[in-house]
Design a protein around this motif. Structure first.
Motif, short mmCIF file in Angstrom:
data_model
loop_
_atom_site.label_atom_id
_atom_site.label_comp_id
_atom_site.label_asym_id
_atom_site.label_seq_id
_atom_site.Cartn_x
_atom_site.Cartn_y
_atom_site.Cartn_z
N LEU A 114 0.82 -1.06 -0.18
CA LEU A 114 -0.20 -0.09 0.03
C LEU A 114 0.93 1.39 0.00
CD1 LEU A 114 -3.12 0.50 0.04
CD2 LEU A 114 -2.89 0.57 2.51
N ARG A 115 2.10 1.19 0.79
CA ARG A 115 2.98 2.32 0.80
C ARG A 115 3.68 2.68 -0.47
NH1 ARG A 115 7.18 0.67 4.45
NH2 ARG A 115 7.92 -0.09 2.39
N ASP A 116 4.00 1.50 -1.08
CA ASP A 116 4.83 1.54 -2.37
C ASP A 116 3.89 2.24 -3.39
OD1 ASP A 116 6.84 0.28 -1.38
OD2 ASP A 116 6.49 -1.59 -2.22
N MET A 117 2.51 1.69 -3.48
CA MET A 117 1.56 2.33 -4.35
C MET A 117 1.47 3.81 -4.11
SD MET A 117 0.86 0.02 -6.43
CE MET A 117 -1.11 0.21 -7.05
N ILE A 118 1.05 4.30 -3.00
CA ILE A 118 0.72 5.56 -2.79
C ILE A 118 1.78 6.44 -3.00
CG2 ILE A 118 -0.04 7.12 -0.85
CD1 ILE A 118 -2.05 4.83 0.02
N ARG A 119 3.08 6.08 -2.52
CA ARG A 119 4.15 6.79 -2.69
C ARG A 119 4.60 6.83 -4.18
NH1 ARG A 119 7.35 8.65 0.77
NH2 ARG A 119 7.28 8.05 2.98
N GLU A 120 4.23 5.91 -5.05
CA GLU A 120 4.67 5.98 -6.46
C GLU A 120 3.83 6.94 -6.89
OE1 GLU A 120 7.07 4.39 -8.30
OE2 GLU A 120 6.33 5.18 -10.11
N GLU A 121 2.34 6.77 -6.68
CA GLU A 121 1.71 7.81 -7.43
C GLU A 121 1.92 9.32 -6.79
OE1 GLU A 121 -1.66 10.29 -7.95
OE2 GLU A 121 -1.40 9.56 -5.93
N GLY A 122 1.90 9.23 -5.53
CA GLY A 122 2.69 10.79 -5.03
C GLY A 122 1.39 11.79 -4.57
N SER A 123 0.40 11.88 -5.02
CA SER A 123 -0.38 12.95 -5.13
C SER A 123 -1.20 13.08 -3.49
CB SER A 123 -1.81 12.89 -5.81
OG SER A 123 -2.67 11.73 -5.31
N ILE A 124 -1.09 12.08 -2.85
CA ILE A 124 -1.43 12.07 -1.34
C ILE A 124 -0.37 12.68 -0.57
CG2 ILE A 124 -1.84 10.83 0.95
CD1 ILE A 124 -3.79 9.09 -0.33
N LEU A 125 0.94 12.42 -0.84
CA LEU A 125 1.99 13.05 0.04
C LEU A 125 2.03 14.56 -0.42
CD1 LEU A 125 4.48 10.29 -0.58
CD2 LEU A 125 3.36 10.72 1.40
N GLY A 126 1.50 14.85 -1.73
CA GLY A 126 1.75 16.41 -2.13
C GLY A 126 0.50 17.08 -1.37
N ALA A 127 -0.56 16.51 -1.55
CA ALA A 127 -1.56 17.38 -0.79
C ALA A 127 -1.81 17.36 0.57
CB ALA A 127 -2.98 17.09 -1.76
N PHE A 128 -1.20 16.20 1.14
CA PHE A 128 -1.64 15.86 2.62
C PHE A 128 -0.38 15.84 3.39
CE2 PHE A 128 -5.67 14.93 0.45
CZ PHE A 128 -6.68 15.20 1.22
N GLY A 129 0.54 15.70 2.75
CA GLY A 129 1.87 15.74 3.59
C GLY A 129 2.36 14.35 3.96
N GLU A 130 3.58 14.21 4.37
CA GLU A 130 4.19 12.94 4.82
C GLU A 130 3.31 12.29 5.90
OE1 GLU A 130 6.90 10.85 4.39
OE2 GLU A 130 7.32 11.47 2.47
#
Lengths: 339, 295
Positions: free
Chosen positions: A316-332
Motif C-alpha cells: 500500500l505504501r509503495d503504491m501511494i508513494r509511487e503515485e505521490g498525490s496524497i503526499l503532495g496534498a496532505f503531507g508525509e
C-alpha cells in the motif's frame, strides 16, 4: 435538597467523540470541535501546510491540513467497549485521520458481548478525507463489530479511506481464531430534493462478515485461504482522481495469471517507471500480495490480501508513494500508519 | 422468531405426516379402487412455475459465467499438474454458496416480500457488489430474467387476478406486483440509475408466479450450485455423471436448506461478504491469461 451544579452538563457520553473541521474566513482551516470521552482519545498535533502545492489543477487547496489521531486507552478495545465518533468536514477543508498502531481487540469471556466501534463522517463539497489507519487486529476469542459511515453531500467531496484486518497475534499462533468480526463501510449521498431525487441514496456498501454462519463446514482460518490480511481501499472524488486512475492502470498492467513468458516480450530498455513497476510486482509475488481494483459507481474500490501484515502494508505504501498525490496534498503524515 | 419458525416447521411436518398416513390408510381400505386425491389447483400452478424457472433451458445465460470458479482454479494450481481438482472444487462450491447466501439471498427474500421496494433494492444491491465481474454477471442474468418475463410469462401470469384460487387481497397484491415489474422494465430503458440485478428481481418474479418463498429461495441457491457444477464440467474438473451425483447429493440439499433457514430473517442492510477472498478470485478473473467463461 437537590444540588444544582453551576457547571454546564458534559454533553459527551462514554466512548463518544466529535471532530469538526471548519474554514475560518477567509481561508484558514481550524479544528472547531475536538471532544472525546473515555475510552476514546483524540490527539491533534499542529496542522501542517501540505508539502507540495499543486496549483496546476487550479484547485483551492486549503493552506493547512489537520491531522487527528484516533486512540483508545490501553491501545485497544476491551470486551463491551463502545466507541462512537462523529466527524464533520466543512466546505474547503482537509483532514487526515490516523491511528497509533493496530487497533487491538481484546478477548471476551462471552461471545455474545460484542465490542462496537462506530464512525460517522460527513463530507461537505470540496473537502477531502484521508483515513489510512493501521489494521484492526482481533485477538483470539473476540467479538467485534465496526462501522464507518461516510455521507457525501451532493455526491461531492473526496475520500481515500482504508479498512483492513489481520488474523490476530500470528506470533502466538493465532490464525482467525475469532468468534466474530464484522466491518461495514458505507458511503451515502444526500441528494438534492428539488431535482426530485430521493433524499439519501446508498452509493457503496462494503460489508465483511466473519462468523460461524454459512454452512460451509470449513473453519474460518481455512476459509481465508492462507491469507492473514484482508483490506479494502475506497477512493472517490476529484482530489483523488489521479490516485484512482493509478490503481486501475496498475491493475491493468499486472501480468496475466497463468501466462507464460516466451521470452519475446522483454523490452531491453525499461523506463524508470516501468522498472519500479516491475520491482513492485516482484515484491508482490514474494510477499504473497494479491489485489484487484475496479471502477464501481464513481469509486475505485481496491481489494487486497497478503500472507503477512507487512506484505500489505509495504504494498500500500509503495503504491501511494509511487503515485505521490496524497503526499503532495496532505503531507508525509498521511501515510504514517503505513511505515 | 426462531421458536415460532420451528413450531411452524413441526406443524408442517405433522401435516405432511398425517396426509401420508391418510393416503396409506385409504390405500389399505380397498386396494382395488384407491381414491387418488387431487392436490389443489394453487399447488399445481406453483409447481408449474417452479418447473419453468428450474429448467436449464430458461434463457438467463447462466452458462456463460463460472462465478469465479475458473479464477479460483487458476489461483490453486494442483501439484503435480495431473492431480485431481475435485477436492478443491468441493471447497469452492461450499464457499461460493455461502457467499451467495450472505450477499444475495437477503435481496431475493426482500424482493419477494416487498416488490414495491424493487428500485431501492436494485440500487443497494448494486452498491454492495464490489467487483465489476460479479456485477456484469448479475445484471446480465437479471435483465435476461426480465426479458423472459416480458416476452414469455407476462401474457400468462399478468391478467388473472383472482385465478389460481387467489383470494381478493392476494389478487390485489398480485396485480400491484405485476405493475411494479412492468414499470421497472419500462424505466430500465430510460433511467441511468436502474441496473436490474438478478437477486431482487428473482424475488419479485417468483412472487408474481406464486412460487412459495421458501421454494423460491431454495431454487435460487440450487440454480447457482447447478451453474457452478456445470461450469466445473466444462472446465474439465469432473465428468457429467459425477456432476449429477454432486447435485443430487444429500450434502448439497442439507447445505441449501441450512442456508435458507440461516438467511430467512436477515435484513438486506446486514447482507455482506462472508468469504473475503471470493471478491479477489472473482475480481481477478479479468487477469487470467486464458478464459472460457465471462466471469
Amino acid at each position: 435538597m437537590a444540588f444544582t451544579s453551576p457547571f454546564a452538563k458534559a454533553a459527551s457520553k462514554p466512548g463518544h467523540g466529535s471532530i469538526v473541521v471548519a474554514l475560518l474566513p477567509p481561508d484558514t482551516p481550524v479544528l472547531r470541535t475536538l471532544s472525546y470521552q473515555y475510552p476514546l482519545k483524540l490527539v491533534a498535533p499542529d496542522p501542517l501546510p501540505p508539502s507540495g502545492h499543486d496549483d496546476k489543477d487550479g484547485s483551492t487547496a486549503p493552506s493547512l491540513v489537520h491531522t487527528v489521531f484516533l486512540l483508545t486507552y490501553g491501545g485497544g478495545i476491551v470486551a463491551g467497549d463502545s466507541i462512537d465518533l462523529a466527524v464533520r468536514l466543512e466546505t474547503g477543508t482537509r483532514l487526515v485521520l490516523l491511528t497509533q498502531g493496530s487497533t487491538k481487540i481484546f478477548k471476551t469471556a462471552d461471545p455474545s458481548m460484542v465490542s462496537i466501534q462506530k464512525m460517522t463522517v460527513t463530507v461537505a463539497p470540496n473537502s477531502a478525507l484521508v483515513y489510512l489507519p493501521d489494521p484492526v487486529q482481533p485477538f483470539a476469542q473476540t467479538a467485534f463489530s465496526q462501522s464507518q459511515i461516510y455521507n457525501l453531500e451532493n455526491e461531492e467531496g473526496s475520500l481515500c479511506v482504508c479498512d483492513w484486518v489481520t488474523s490476530g497475534r500470528s506470533a502466538r499462533g493465532e490464525n482467525w481464531d475469532i468468534y466474530e468480526y464484522k466491518s461495514r463501510n458505507e458511503v451515502w449521498t444526500s441528494g438534492d430534493k428539488a431535482k426530485g431525487i430521493k433524499e439519501t441514496r446508498l452509493l457503496l456498501r462494503d460489508n465483511m462478515i466473519l462468523d460461524k454462519h454459512g454452512q460451509t463446514g470449513i473453519p474460518l482460518a481455512e476459509r481465508m485461504d492462507g491469507y492473514s490480511v484482508f483490506g479494502t481501499l475506497i477512493i472517490r472524488g476529484t482530489v483523488f482522481a489521479h490516485l484512482s486512475k493509478f490503481f486501475v492502470d496498475e491493475f491493468e498492467a499486472l501480468p496475466r495469471i497463468g501466462g507464460r513468458d516466451w521470452g519475446d516480450s522483454v523490452s531491453p530498455d525499461l523506463t524508470p517507471k516501468e522498472q519500479r513497476r516491475l520491482d513492485r510486482q516482484q515484491r508482490e509475488k514474494t510477499n504473497g500480495v494479491v489485489w484487484s481494483a475496479a471502477n464501481v459507481r464513481g469509486f475505485v474500490l481496491v481489494k487486497f490480501a497478503s500472507r503477512e501484515v507487512e506484505g500489505s502494508r509495504n504494498w500500500l505504501r509503495d503504491m501511494i508513494r509511487e503515485e505521490g498525490s496524497i503526499l503532495g496534498a496532505f503531507g508525509e503524515r498521511a501515510v504514517l500508519c503505513l511505515k | 422468531m426462531s421458536t415460532t419458525d420451528s413450531d411452524q416447521q413441526s406443524l408442517k411436518d405433522e401435516i405432511a405426516d398425517l396426509e401420508r398416513r391418510l393416503q396409506d390408510a385409504k390405500s389399505r381400505l380397498s386396494p382395488s379402487d384407491a381414491i387418488e386425491t387431487l392436490p389443489t389447483l394453487a399447488n399445481d400452478a406453483a409447481l408449474h412455475a417452479l418447473f419453468l424457472l428450474s429448467d436449464s433451458a430458461l434463457p438467463l445465460g447462466s452458462f456463460a459465467f463460472s462465478s469465479g470458479l475458473e479464477s479460483y482454479l487458476a489461483h490453486h494450481r494442483p501439484s503435480p499438474p495431473s492431480a485431481s481438482q475435485v477436492p478443491s472444487f468441493y471447497a469452492f462450491l461450499r464457499l461460493s454458496l455461502s457467499t451467495l447466501a450472505s450477499t444475495a439471498l437477503p435481496y431475493v427474500l426482500a424482493g419477494y416480500r416487498s416488490p414495491e421496494d424493487i428500485e431501492t433494492l436494485d440500487n443497494d444491491f448494486d452498491a454492495s457488489t464490489p467487483c465489476t465481474v460479479a456485477r456484469r454477471a448479475s445484471i446480465a442474468q437479471g435483465r435476461a430474467l426480465l426479458t423472459v418475463w416480458d416476452r414469455s410469462f407476462k401474457t400468462q401470469y399478468a391478467g388473472s387476478t383472482t385465478a389460481n384460487g387467489r383470494s381478493e387481497t392476494e389478487g390485489k397484491a398480485h396485480t400491484s406486483a405485476v405493475e411494479i415489474l412492468t414499470s421497472f422494465s419500462k424505466d430500465l430503458r430510460t433511467s441511468s440509475h436502474l441496473n436490474a440485478h438478478l437477486a431482487p428481481l428473482w424475488g419479485v418474479v417468483t412472487n408474481v408466479l406464486s412460487v412459495p418463498l421458501r421454494d423460491s429461495a431454495y431454487l435460487f441457491l440450487f440454480s447457482h450450485a447447478r451453474t457452478v457444477i456445470s461450469a466445473a464440467v466444462r472446465a474439465s474438473v469432473m465428468g457429467p455423471y459425477q456432476a449429477q451425483s454432486v447435485l443430487a447429493g444429500a450434502e448439497l440439499q442439507k447445505r441449501i436448506r441450512g442456508l435458507v433457514e440461516e438467511g430467512w430473517n436477515k435484513k438486506v442492510e446486514d447482507a455482506g461478504q462472508s468469504v473475503p477472498v471470493m471478491d479477489l478470485w472473482v475480481g481477478r478473473h479479468e487477469k487470467l491469461y486464458s478464459r472460457i467463461f465471462n466471469s
